[in-house]
Design an enzyme around this catalytic site. Structure first.
Site, PDB file in Angstrom:
ATOM      1  N   HIS A  51       0.813  -1.213   0.000  1.00 39.34           N
ATOM      2  CA  HIS A  51       0.000   0.000   0.000  1.00 39.34           C
ATOM      3  C   HIS A  51       0.845   1.261   0.000  1.00 39.34           C
ATOM      4  O   HIS A  51       0.654   2.174  -0.802  1.00 39.34           O
ATOM      5  CB  HIS A  51      -0.935  -0.017   1.217  1.00 39.34           C
ATOM      6  CG  HIS A  51      -1.755   1.222   1.331  1.00 39.34           C
ATOM      7  ND1 HIS A  51      -1.379   2.289   2.114  1.00 39.34           N
ATOM      8  CD2 HIS A  51      -2.903   1.572   0.725  1.00 39.34           C
ATOM      9  CE1 HIS A  51      -2.294   3.240   2.008  1.00 39.34           C
ATOM     10  NE2 HIS A  51      -3.220   2.830   1.168  1.00 39.34           N
TER      11      HIS A  51
ATOM     12  N   CYS B 230      -4.425  34.854 -15.272  1.00 39.63           N
ATOM     13  CA  CYS B 230      -3.346  34.688 -14.315  1.00 39.63           C
ATOM     14  C   CYS B 230      -4.005  34.094 -13.064  1.00 39.63           C
ATOM     15  O   CYS B 230      -5.169  33.778 -13.070  1.00 39.63           O
ATOM     16  CB  CYS B 230      -2.628  36.005 -14.032  1.00 39.63           C
ATOM     17  SG  CYS B 230      -3.698  37.359 -13.585  1.00 39.63           S
TER      18      CYS B 230
END
Lengths: 684, 684
Positions: free
Chosen positions: A244, A641
């Site tokens: 995992h 932006c």
């Protein structure tokens, strides 16, 4: 189906932006058994190394076991190469099948198999998850091998994964100087250094305080995902390369070392002993996710290989990964339509952005230049001025400093367009904090100290005058310049004077002067008049002709509704999607943390709208603003932006709207280039 | 033309919302002279009394003078009645002409005349400015006289002027108990009481500190306008009923007494002597603008005549003005299309609103009920609760109190619809202020006091947790209810239980439950599910069927963009134009004062957008939201709450958009009724 609703599945979906509503499917099929004895077994693997991308058969198996035993990390499995000795026929068949699978799917395969009495059964195959490093290596290799075309390579790499290649690495000398205390499996590459914590909740808490943490566990479980997410790296004592911790670490691009069996982890006492040494919660540990080495102590990091090449510290030819990275992005540049700019405030940032491939600056925040140690006293004098004359005197001192800044930024951009935003934040941001002053004064009064008290009181009075209940919606942006036009005048003059100097030196530059926070066409006209007047004076004094543009941020909802009126006078729009998200949702960026998790838990929002654009709301505003703006002025230059300019999902949306460019922070520029290319390809 | 650009002309235009751009015109005509000797003169007048509305010839004249001499207030002119003795022929002609003018224009005329060698010249006539009181008297008289129709009367009265009729008057006993120190000309009616100031700038400064000021001047000049605007009343020593102070006072609806010649005003020493007594800056003075009496000291005020009638303290028959007021509004009700509701939080406010003619509550703010002295400790316990169980325990205590509130409000509204908004403000509003706690703790620490310190520190910790940088965009409204559904549950239960009680008593009530601050359809669905569940439980326990509606405020820009999706599930929308204005402009209502004046000075904004709706921006959002909402649900009920619901210009806009109702504060309800009628008439 219950597994779809358990908390760890939900957390996983949250991190990877998978909607809760799509549901899960179940296949029913005959069972095969890998645990019938020594002629049986089970394993997992990849057709190439998912950590480095190397073209090598990669995986693990266990004799007399079922699949769960491999993944759980309880028994330590054998490398897949050893299967050739144990069961040569099955091994040969497995290699042949997996090669065919890779050719068929034209991508690395992540497969599971079981052998029952020497008969091979394929349980599953899928495109393999990989690190950013591996993704670039695999994509460029597959092109070289003729398996895929360059455009397929562009499609194949997750743009977000490129940031992993830019992450810092250890300083080799500092790293060599410290002895390794042990070595684990190199599950996910990268340099990790931080304070040790032993559970995920602690990791989240410490990281929330701005601390770098390393999550150290016997083994990780799916419940640890939130802790892994915030950690600098994950270190476990058990488990293999497909455990995992390893799988999730690679997916997250999080440096991970697993199966370091010499670590004796006592999670309850929060202490680790290893080869006669020990470390506790809060101690610094460093590890290298590519070699698996673990060291006690703090090791300085240094720029990634790619950054070293860009900085000229490493030659291009000596860096394999730089060549691949660069090749992939050149393929991307060939197909993308969107221009890529960067948000950069200083010459060095601009140079980095240029090196990453930005061709222009979409947002240069001038006020960041005010925070320098030598400048803040002048800025404070400007704010505390009682008269316009005093204020102008302080501004006169700032003028040469700003001019120098702009000159440097223009020069670093080598003639590419540079958008400079005039001052944006409220003035109180440059002064001491109100409540801190109040506390200082109260304390001094209570102790009967009078030294400097009057000055502090006077300062507090001014701070009180400037205090705002909701500064984000306060006296900032164009509103400041309307109250104090002399600030905008100084900035416009500094920009034009810097441009004149470059023009005199024979360099090309077209400054784009951007007025922030416009919501009303009257604001724009008022300030454009100021800028045009100052520009005419400056250019006439210099005896030069320099072209400049005047445009605005579209970041206030009202400006979208009157975008046609604004566009009649504006040369460009730059969508400021950070503020637009704040105002459209009425969510303060600084406060959303108080309820965002509740919204995600209840399925109202999947992603943080400040990370990835909310297409239905904020996106609709961008679309309306772009349409109205272009109706009024067909050649209006449109960009974005703000953080969304570096987010692949948002870039896809901006491609759809037909903006001219996106502007991202320098380190997101490669991601933006690749994402823009994918967005263009998706529309072919 | 230069007079158009002088500062006082600009200030005048700002106060009366006259755009700067419209310009001024100049007529050139032959001059007549009133200063050729004793057979000449000049005067000004009104065909009816502009202060009281009485049908009497009203004005002043000066023998051997030019017009400027009358208006300037330097020579004290004679009442116009005396002209009959001096020049009977000219007087008779003047009366005949002015009567004809009034018949022709069907309104009171404000005229100027000059007599040159006994020959009468009319210089000017125009509809006369008048007080709110006079406006109502004149309009109702003109209908009675058959000069105009009721609808003309409705058109004729400025809706804003009605609020003058609701302004407080002096308590007659307290007033009688204080001796008058002098008496001036009753230029503009109303009771005024405040601290004396001697110049306009001082008036603005003091009023800004929340103090009631009286502006006392030898005479006022146009430069004083900003001081008059903020003063409770204006008192001058010189000047007549048509002097600057008188004219402007009436226009502003500001109580004014002028020409109180016994006052000796020393503006430089800031002192007044009058009949052997004196008062200084900061002393309290009271005057009655209807009688002209001036008294030194503070006199308690009491409700206006109309409020006294509504409260049953005065019989309808004994109040002439109440009858006229009531008649005019009944005419208005006949023609208006928009429904009129009120914003009222408590049963007594609801009763007042009903008496003023509101037929429904558009906004009942439930959190105002939390601020009661007996409740705030319970609310704080709810906020400080560490577990949901503790929180529920506190909410259980609030439930019966809220239920009682709702019962009272429903009852006061006599079956008319009542819209109840669930909790809106952020929780920290119910706790002590952060910086005050910080200062208290710092002071205690510095002094070494430890009593209660730990509790304060614990409280501060919680306050810090709740602290927000931009509370207006923070954890409030539906966001709170998503984090703490138990709050919405309690409120929904209290509403439904109150409705059940009324239903049992045989009264009709249809509660409209309003979810605030919705920006995303997921928020609405989440909370509607909570409300529907609680309602089903409550009604099933009660064994009753009570109809209720669930709707939302539209006050977040994003909600406008997804209004169609929300309307699919919502029964009604109420446009919260206060918040919508904040978010659309990005203007914090609490901070706009820092720059609004700069915007007005530079001609960017004419009116405060929180006072009168910004039709181009915020209005456009209202229109889009209404259209999208009705597209999805044609019978969607649409209203507006927030301050704009009581502003005539905004009401005209809402008529245009086709909303179903507006909701105004109780004292603005008469204004809203009249404005709604005018809006309907304007579209016939």
């Amino acid at each position: 189906f219950r597994s779809w609703q358990n908390p760890r599945a939900k957390e996983y979906r949250r991190i990877y932006d998978i909607p809760d509503a799509i549901g899960t499917a179940v296949n029913v099929q005959a069972m095969v058994f890998g645990n019938t004895g020594d002629r049986s077994g089970t394993g997992v693997g990849f057709t190439r190394n998912p950590a480095t991308g190397a073209n090598e058969f990669y995986g693990e198996f266990l004799i007399n076991a079922q699949g769960e035993d491999v993944v759980a990390g309880i028994r330590t499995p054998q490398p897949i190469g050893e299967l050739e000795q144990v069961m040569p026929r099955a091994y040969a068949e497995l290699r042949a099948i997996t090669k065919r699978l890779e050719q068929h799917y034209r991508d690395v395969q992540d497969f599971e198999f079981t052998i029952e009495d020497e008969k091979l059964y394929m349980l599953q195959t899928r495109n393999g998850k990989r690190t950013g490093h591996a993704a670039v290596v695999i994509a460029t290799d597959l092109v070289e091998e003729g398996v895929i075309e360059p455009e397929d390579a562009v499609r194949m790499v997750d743009p977000d994964a490129l940031t992993q290649l830019l992450a810092p690495v250890f300083d080799p000398d500092a790293w060599a100087a410290l002895p390794a205390v042990t070595r684990g499996l190199p599950a996910s590459p990268g340099a990790a250094c931080g304070e040790v914590v032993f559970n995920a909740d602690e990791a989240v808490r410490w990281a929330g305080q701005g601390r770098d943490v390393l999550l150290v566990r016997k083994e990780t479980v799916p419940d640890d995902i939130h802790g892994m997410h915030v950690a600098q790296g994950v270190l476990t004592a058990t488990g293999g390369m497909t455990s995992h911790a390893a799988v999730v670490g690679r997916q997250m691009g999080k440096p991970s070392v697993v199966g370091a069996g010499e670590l004796h982890v006592s999670e309850s006492e929060r202490v680790v002993t290893v080869n006669g040494q020990r470390f506790e919660q809060g101690d610094y540990v460093s590890f290298d996710g590519l070699s698996g080495e673990v060291k006690i102590g703090r090791v300085a990091t240094r720029p990634s290989e790619i950054l070293q090449v860009l900085a000229g510290q490493l030659s291009q030819r000596r860096s394999d990964i730089y060549g691949r990275f660069s090749r992939l992005l050149k393929w991307a540049d060939k197909v993308r339509r969107l221009g890529i700019r960067a948000n950069a405030d200083q010459p060095d940032q601009a140079a980095t952005a240029y090196a990453f491939g930005a061709r222009g600056i979409g947002l240069c925040r001038t006020e960041h230049m005010f925070f320098g140690e030598d400048r803040i006293p002048i800025v404070q004098r400007m704010i505390l001025a009682e008269t316009e004359a005093e204020r102008r005197a302080a501004l006169d001192e700032l003028l040469p400093l700003q001019r120098e800044d702009f000159y440097g930024v223009f020069k670093a951009m080598r003639g590419q367009p540079v958008t400079i935003r005039l001052i944006d934040p409220p003035l109180h941001e440059f002064l001491p904090k109100r409540e801190e002053l109040m506390v200082e004064i109260a304390r001094a009064e209570a102790q009967g100290r009078t030294d400097g008290l009057e000055q502090k009181r006077a300062l507090l009075r001014r701070v009180e005058q400037l205090h705002e209940f909701n500064p984000m919606m306060g006296h900032r942006g164009v509103r400041l310049a309307i109250s104090y036009p002399e600030i905008a005048e100084m900035q416009a003059r500094a920009i034009l004077e810097a441009a004149c100097r470059l023009a005199r030196e024979g360099s090309k530059v077209v400054p784009e002067i951007m007025i922030p926070l416009v919501g009303h066409v009257g604001e724009f006209r008022d300030q454009k008049a100021v800028i045009d007047r100052v520009a005419a004076e400056t250019l006439s004094t210099a005896g030069l002709k320099v072209k400049y543009l005047v445009g605005t941020m579209i970041e206030i909802p009202r400006s979208v509704l009157v975008a046609d009126a604004i566009a009649a006078d504006a040369d460009f729009f730059s969508f400021g999607t950070n503020d637009l998200t704040q105002m459209a949702f009425g969510f303060s960026r600084d406060d959303i943390g108080k309820f965002l998790k509740d919204y995600q838990d209840r399925g109202i929002l999947t992603r943080d709208p400040f990370e990835s654009i909310d297409t239905d709301g904020v996106g609709a505003l961008v679309r309306i603003g772009a349409e109205k703006g272009r109706d009024a002025r067909p050649k209006l230059k449109l960009g974005v932006c703000g953080e969304h300019g570096g987010d692949p999902a948002s870039i896809d949306f901006f491609e759809d709207v037909g903006l001219d460019y996106v502007s991202a922070s320098p380190f997101r520029v490669p991601t933006a280039r690749l994402a823009a290319a994918q967005a263009a390809l998706a529309r072919r």
